[in-house]
Write a protein that holds these residues in place. Structure first.
Motif, PDB file in Angstrom:
ATOM      1  N   HIS A 137      -8.386  -3.573 -12.549  1.00 59.53           N
ATOM      2  CA  HIS A 137      -6.943  -3.990 -12.391  1.00 59.53           C
ATOM      3  C   HIS A 137      -6.232  -2.610 -11.995  1.00 59.53           C
ATOM      4  O   HIS A 137      -5.216  -2.418 -11.214  1.00 59.53           O
ATOM      5  CB  HIS A 137      -6.281  -4.303 -13.831  1.00 59.53           C
ATOM      6  CG  HIS A 137      -6.283  -5.960 -13.746  1.00 59.53           C
ATOM      7  ND1 HIS A 137      -5.404  -6.675 -13.227  1.00 59.53           N
ATOM      8  CD2 HIS A 137      -7.138  -6.722 -14.655  1.00 59.53           C
ATOM      9  CE1 HIS A 137      -5.782  -8.024 -13.298  1.00 59.53           C
ATOM     10  NE2 HIS A 137      -6.754  -7.969 -14.479  1.00 59.53           N
ATOM     11  N   TYR A 138      -6.724  -1.497 -12.701  1.00 63.59           N
ATOM     12  CA  TYR A 138      -6.413  -0.207 -12.303  1.00 63.59           C
ATOM     13  C   TYR A 138      -6.574   0.291 -11.011  1.00 63.59           C
ATOM     14  O   TYR A 138      -5.654   0.899 -10.314  1.00 63.59           O
ATOM     15  CB  TYR A 138      -7.065   1.046 -13.109  1.00 63.59           C
ATOM     16  CG  TYR A 138      -6.890   2.149 -12.552  1.00 63.59           C
ATOM     17  CD1 TYR A 138      -5.786   2.998 -12.634  1.00 63.59           C
ATOM     18  CD2 TYR A 138      -7.995   2.840 -11.891  1.00 63.59           C
ATOM     19  CE1 TYR A 138      -5.423   4.249 -12.110  1.00 63.59           C
ATOM     20  CE2 TYR A 138      -7.846   4.125 -11.193  1.00 63.59           C
ATOM     21  CZ  TYR A 138      -6.482   4.798 -11.212  1.00 63.59           C
ATOM     22  OH  TYR A 138      -6.100   6.050 -10.646  1.00 63.59           O
ATOM     23  N   ALA A 139      -8.016  -0.183 -10.353  1.00 66.21           N
ATOM     24  CA  ALA A 139      -7.992   0.090  -9.013  1.00 66.21           C
ATOM     25  C   ALA A 139      -6.860  -0.509  -8.020  1.00 66.21           C
ATOM     26  O   ALA A 139      -6.521  -0.165  -7.354  1.00 66.21           O
ATOM     27  CB  ALA A 139      -9.466  -0.344  -8.647  1.00 66.21           C
ATOM     28  N   MET A 140      -6.612  -1.938  -8.306  1.00 67.29           N
ATOM     29  CA  MET A 140      -5.518  -2.699  -7.574  1.00 67.29           C
ATOM     30  C   MET A 140      -4.439  -1.892  -7.772  1.00 67.29           C
ATOM     31  O   MET A 140      -3.582  -1.756  -6.794  1.00 67.29           O
ATOM     32  CB  MET A 140      -5.643  -4.118  -8.138  1.00 67.29           C
ATOM     33  CG  MET A 140      -6.741  -5.011  -7.614  1.00 67.29           C
ATOM     34  SD  MET A 140      -6.961  -4.953  -5.847  1.00 67.29           S
ATOM     35  CE  MET A 140      -5.466  -5.945  -5.315  1.00 67.29           C
ATOM     36  N   GLY A 141      -3.985  -1.601  -8.999  1.00 67.86           N
ATOM     37  CA  GLY A 141      -2.614  -0.816  -8.977  1.00 67.86           C
ATOM     38  C   GLY A 141      -2.535   0.525  -8.296  1.00 67.86           C
ATOM     39  O   GLY A 141      -1.684   0.617  -7.589  1.00 67.86           O
ATOM     40  N   ARG A 142      -3.642   1.331  -8.363  1.00 72.46           N
ATOM     41  CA  ARG A 142      -3.792   2.482  -7.628  1.00 72.46           C
ATOM     42  C   ARG A 142      -3.516   2.353  -6.318  1.00 72.46           C
ATOM     43  O   ARG A 142      -2.902   2.989  -5.474  1.00 72.46           O
ATOM     44  CB  ARG A 142      -5.202   3.172  -7.978  1.00 72.46           C
ATOM     45  CG  ARG A 142      -5.345   4.294  -6.973  1.00 72.46           C
ATOM     46  CD  ARG A 142      -4.511   5.448  -7.365  1.00 72.46           C
ATOM     47  NE  ARG A 142      -4.987   6.649  -6.330  1.00 72.46           N
ATOM     48  CZ  ARG A 142      -4.284   6.662  -5.101  1.00 72.46           C
ATOM     49  NH1 ARG A 142      -3.120   5.804  -4.789  1.00 72.46           N
ATOM     50  NH2 ARG A 142      -4.425   7.716  -4.188  1.00 72.46           N
ATOM     51  N   LEU A 143      -4.285   1.251  -5.577  1.00 75.44           N
ATOM     52  CA  LEU A 143      -3.950   1.149  -4.012  1.00 75.44           C
ATOM     53  C   LEU A 143      -2.873   0.333  -3.661  1.00 75.44           C
ATOM     54  O   LEU A 143      -2.501   0.360  -2.705  1.00 75.44           O
ATOM     55  CB  LEU A 143      -5.319   0.452  -3.646  1.00 75.44           C
ATOM     56  CG  LEU A 143      -6.783   1.061  -3.890  1.00 75.44           C
ATOM     57  CD1 LEU A 143      -7.993   0.251  -3.672  1.00 75.44           C
ATOM     58  CD2 LEU A 143      -6.674   2.185  -3.033  1.00 75.44           C
ATOM     59  N   LEU A 144      -2.162  -0.444  -4.541  1.00 73.51           N
ATOM     60  CA  LEU A 144      -0.905  -0.945  -4.157  1.00 73.51           C
ATOM     61  C   LEU A 144       0.574  -0.237  -4.431  1.00 73.51           C
ATOM     62  O   LEU A 144       1.581  -0.574  -3.891  1.00 73.51           O
ATOM     63  CB  LEU A 144      -0.725  -2.298  -4.973  1.00 73.51           C
ATOM     64  CG  LEU A 144      -1.602  -3.568  -4.597  1.00 73.51           C
ATOM     65  CD1 LEU A 144      -1.559  -4.543  -5.439  1.00 73.51           C
ATOM     66  CD2 LEU A 144      -1.628  -4.036  -3.134  1.00 73.51           C
ATOM     67  N   ALA A 145       0.033   1.095  -4.962  1.00 74.75           N
ATOM     68  CA  ALA A 145       1.341   1.733  -5.579  1.00 74.75           C
ATOM     69  C   ALA A 145       2.361   2.066  -4.478  1.00 74.75           C
ATOM     70  O   ALA A 145       3.727   2.051  -4.670  1.00 74.75           O
ATOM     71  CB  ALA A 145       0.975   3.186  -6.399  1.00 74.75           C
TER      72      ALA A 145
END
Length: 456
Positions: free
Chosen positions: A321-329
């Motif tokens: 989930h963190y990786a997704m948040g990082r890339l969508l930020a």
């Protein structure tokens, strides 16, 4: 090898247009003359003892000791015949020797190893400080790395495809070279010392399933933990010797761990699931160098899909989930916030992941700051700052303090804000390095404050 995964936190892009680029968190060493407050360093380490069962730790030990990060199995157990001597060569930055001295002291007192510093060319381990460009020229994706049977980076290219530097052919450890960046921030140099010296002395593998260890490629823990010290202590137990097979070591481990970690005998066995190679590859594509944004986003979706399909509820699900948040930020802050909140929920399920949660908290606090919610920012940072401090993460600590300073201004406590901001700068110099990088981080976080935005 410490990989160049994007930093787990400190990437607040998406909260405000025009945020600074990633390389500001990989700053150069502080200038000789700084106009900022003196650099701060940590003093007494506070590692927590491992709280998992010895049965689980034995499984971890065997996978760490008998496998490489690539997944290749190692035929026999190898270690140094003590004592172990370490020397430093190259253009060592000013903070390297104090940090190395602290590490050697910890290895001696916590892991019980016979380790000492020397200036002799016959040292068992040579730590060579070279530029990041020199490291990337040899291993493009590495921040730092360790190689057997050489003493200088100039020897690496000739040795790397020969039996001399082949870990699989090693039968005992006699000579190692650790290459660390001379022009990185003090914290990055220290992190490299901890991870690479631990691998030079002990296990060579990393396991994503470990929540409380530097032997994990997620780069969350950056100094040796209580679990790591137990692993190193067991690695040099008198019951073990060079050349032992997997089965021979496995037969002796229960007795070793019962002696070294009696509390682990009564702890419940959990046996977390193996981490499949396709999840590891997806994470490394999502957060590593060399891929386009579209490729990274696709890889992050793949990692999250794998975690969901396997029913994971642990820190690996949170990390996806963190990786997704990082890339969508940058493109979709609201969707990114949802993923950061999901990561926070999963991390909250375990007492092993307080540091992981503190990283995500910095993202949640940054979002709350953009909304002008100073009280919520203070609640987040008050929870996370002690965690960052106890885990000796100056970059995270200073980021949280800068967020806290902005929140104090929002809530009308300007004098407190000025004090916290000033106090954060010494930690920022250790965490980010050069004055320009510290000031860039201050500007980045200050720009999240809507009051300052309104003032132009």
């Amino acid at each position: 090898m410490r990989n160049h995964l994007l930093p787990f936190c400190l990437l607040l892009v998406g909260c405000v247009p025009g945020a600074i680029p990633d390389q500001a968190t990989r700053a150069a060493q502080p200038e000789n003359v700084s106009t900022l407050p003196p650099i701060k360093t940590f003093s007494t380490p506070r590692p927590a003892r491992p709280q998992r069962s010895n049965a689980d730790i034995a499984r971890d030990f065997l996978e760490l000791a008998f496998r490489l990060e690539s997944g290749r199995d190692l035929p026999v157990f190898t270690r140094f015949d003590q004592p172990i001597t370490i020397r430093v060569t190259g253009a060592a930055p000013a903070t390297l020797m104090p940090d190395l001295n602290r590490l050697v002291y910890r290895l001696t007192t916590e892991a019980g190893l016979n380790v000492s510093l020397t200036t002799s060319p016959q040292a068992n381990i040579t730590v060579q400080a070279v530029t990041r460009a020199q490291i990337r020229k040899n291993l493009p994706h590495a921040a730092c790395f360790v190689v057997p049977n050489i003493t200088d980076l100039s020897q690496y290219r000739a040795a790397r495809r020969t039996a001399r530097a082949n870990w699989g052919l090693l039968r005992k450890r006699e000579q190692m070279a650790v290459f660390v960046p001379s022009d990185a921030s003090p914290q990055e140099v220290r992190d490299c010392l901890h991870e690479e010296l631990a691998q030079a002395i002990g296990p060579l593998n990393d396991l994503y399933r470990l929540p409380d260890s530097v032997f994990n490629d997620d780069n969350v823990h950056t100094v040796l933990t209580g679990f790591d010290m137990l692993i190193l202590k067991a690695y040099y137990a008198p019951e073990l010797r060079n050349g032992m097979t997997y089965r021979q070591v496995a037969a002796r481990l229960p007795g070793i761990l019962a002696r070294l970690n009696p509390a682990g005998e009564a702890a419940p066995t959990r046996r977390p699931a193996e981490t499949p190679r396709n999840w590891i590859n997806a994470v490394q594509t999502a957060l590593g160098p060399g891929a386009s944004h579209g490729q990274r986003l696709g890889a992050a979706r793949q990692a999250l899909g794998i975690a969901q399909s396997l029913g994971w509820q642990d820190h690996r699900r949170a990390f996806a989930h963190y990786a997704m948040g990082r890339l969508l930020a940058a493109a979709d802050p609201d969707a990114a916030l949802g993923h950061f909140q999901a990561a926070d929920r999963f991390y909250a399920n375990s007492h092993h992941t307080a540091l992981h949660r503190a990283y995500v908290t910095s993202q949640l606090a940054a979002h709350a700051l953009t909304q002008g919610d100073g009280r919520r920012v203070l609640a987040y940072t008050n929870r996370a700052i002690p965690v960052a401090s106890s885990h000796e993460n100056a970059a995270l600590l200073s980021t949280l303090m800068l967020l806290q300073a902005e929140a104090l201004e929002l809530t009308g406590r300007a004098s407190e804000a000025a004090h916290v901001r000033l106090d954060s700068l010494g930690w920022a110099r250790y965490g980010f390095g050069a004055d320009w990088a510290v000031r860039a981080k201050m500007r980045e976080i200050g720009a999240l404050n809507p009051l300052k935005g309104k003032r132009g």
